[in-house]
Design a protein around this motif. Structure first.
Motif, PDB file in Angstrom:
ATOM      1  N   ILE A 197       0.864  -1.179   0.000  1.00 63.06           N
ATOM      2  CA  ILE A 197       0.000   0.000   0.000  1.00 63.06           C
ATOM      3  C   ILE A 197       0.900   1.228   0.000  1.00 63.06           C
ATOM      4  O   ILE A 197       2.040   1.172   0.456  1.00 63.06           O
ATOM      5  CB  ILE A 197      -0.967   0.009   1.209  1.00 63.06           C
TER       6      ILE A 197
ATOM      7  N   ILE B  11      -8.844   1.807   1.683  1.00 61.61           N
ATOM      8  CA  ILE B  11      -7.501   1.255   1.590  1.00 61.61           C
ATOM      9  C   ILE B  11      -7.091   1.327   0.128  1.00 61.61           C
ATOM     10  O   ILE B  11      -7.740   0.751  -0.738  1.00 61.61           O
ATOM     11  CB  ILE B  11      -7.451  -0.198   2.080  1.00 61.61           C
TER      12      ILE B  11
ATOM     13  N   ILE C  63      -4.518   0.287  -2.647  1.00 66.61           N
ATOM     14  CA  ILE C  63      -3.542  -0.777  -2.879  1.00 66.61           C
ATOM     15  C   ILE C  63      -2.613  -0.330  -3.995  1.00 66.61           C
ATOM     16  O   ILE C  63      -3.059  -0.076  -5.107  1.00 66.61           O
ATOM     17  CB  ILE C  63      -4.243  -2.094  -3.265  1.00 66.61           C
ATOM     18  N   GLU C  64      -1.338  -0.206  -3.674  1.00 66.31           N
ATOM     19  CA  GLU C  64      -0.372   0.188  -4.693  1.00 66.31           C
ATOM     20  C   GLU C  64      -0.162  -0.960  -5.671  1.00 66.31           C
ATOM     21  O   GLU C  64      -0.301  -0.788  -6.877  1.00 66.31           O
ATOM     22  CB  GLU C  64       0.939   0.600  -4.040  1.00 66.31           C
TER      23      GLU C  64
END
Length: 171
Positions: free
Chosen positions: A145, A156, A158-159
């Motif tokens: 992340i 959230i 999420i990378e």
């Protein structure tokens, strides 16, 4: 059956141990910028939205055979298929599903394989599905992340999420 297959097939499915939570308040998210959705267990709502998918590659192994005294070409015979890890980038979720899925079996040394559907959607019409792919026995091998800050603590981001899987099919 290889070690990877025996580990995945001996573990329970996601519905048995990981609570699956769909995205909540989907109207609040900038869904128009997200074009790919992950849906689990026949759910109507996705658990995550992603902007970019890479690594969807299938490759067939071949055995080369040369015929003695014949130098013009080599015969190739087909063997099994192999699949790369697939990487999801630029994701958004309100669910803790992906973290829980990554952590399942960390103490026992196994990963939990689940099946899911990846849907490609029109950017301006998120309900219309362009294409969908079925992934069998997927489990996370990497999850990251971006930097967390207080301005967006509910969602959230999420990378990257990298998954290993048995196979995928175009639906």
């Amino acid at each position: 059956m290889g070690l990877r297959d025996s580990l995945i097939k001996s573990t329970p499915k996601a519905a048995d141990s990981i609570p699956v939570e769909p995205l909540t308040d989907i109207t609040e998210f900038p869904i128009l910028t997200y074009q790919f959705a992950i849906k689990l267990n026949g759910m109507d709502d996705p658990v995550g939205l992603f902007q970019k998918i890479s690594g969807m590659k299938v490759e067939r192994a071949v055995d080369a055979h040369t015929q003695g005294g014949f130098n013009e070409f080599t015969y190739e015979f087909p063997r099994e298929f192999s699949y790369n890890h697939v990487t999801f980038e630029g994701g958004l979720t309100s669910s803790s599903f992906f973290y829980k899925w990554m952590m399942v079996g960390k103490e026992q040394g196994f990963a939990q394989g689940i099946d899911f559907v990846l849907e490609q959607r029109y950017p301006n019409q998120p309900i219309d599905v362009v294409k969908s792919w079925y992934f069998n026995g997927a489990y996370p091998v990497s999850w990251s992340i971006p930097t967390l800050d207080v301005t967006n603590s509910k969602n959230i981001v999420i990378e990257t999420l990298e998954l290993s899987f048995n196979y995928f099919e175009l639906e």
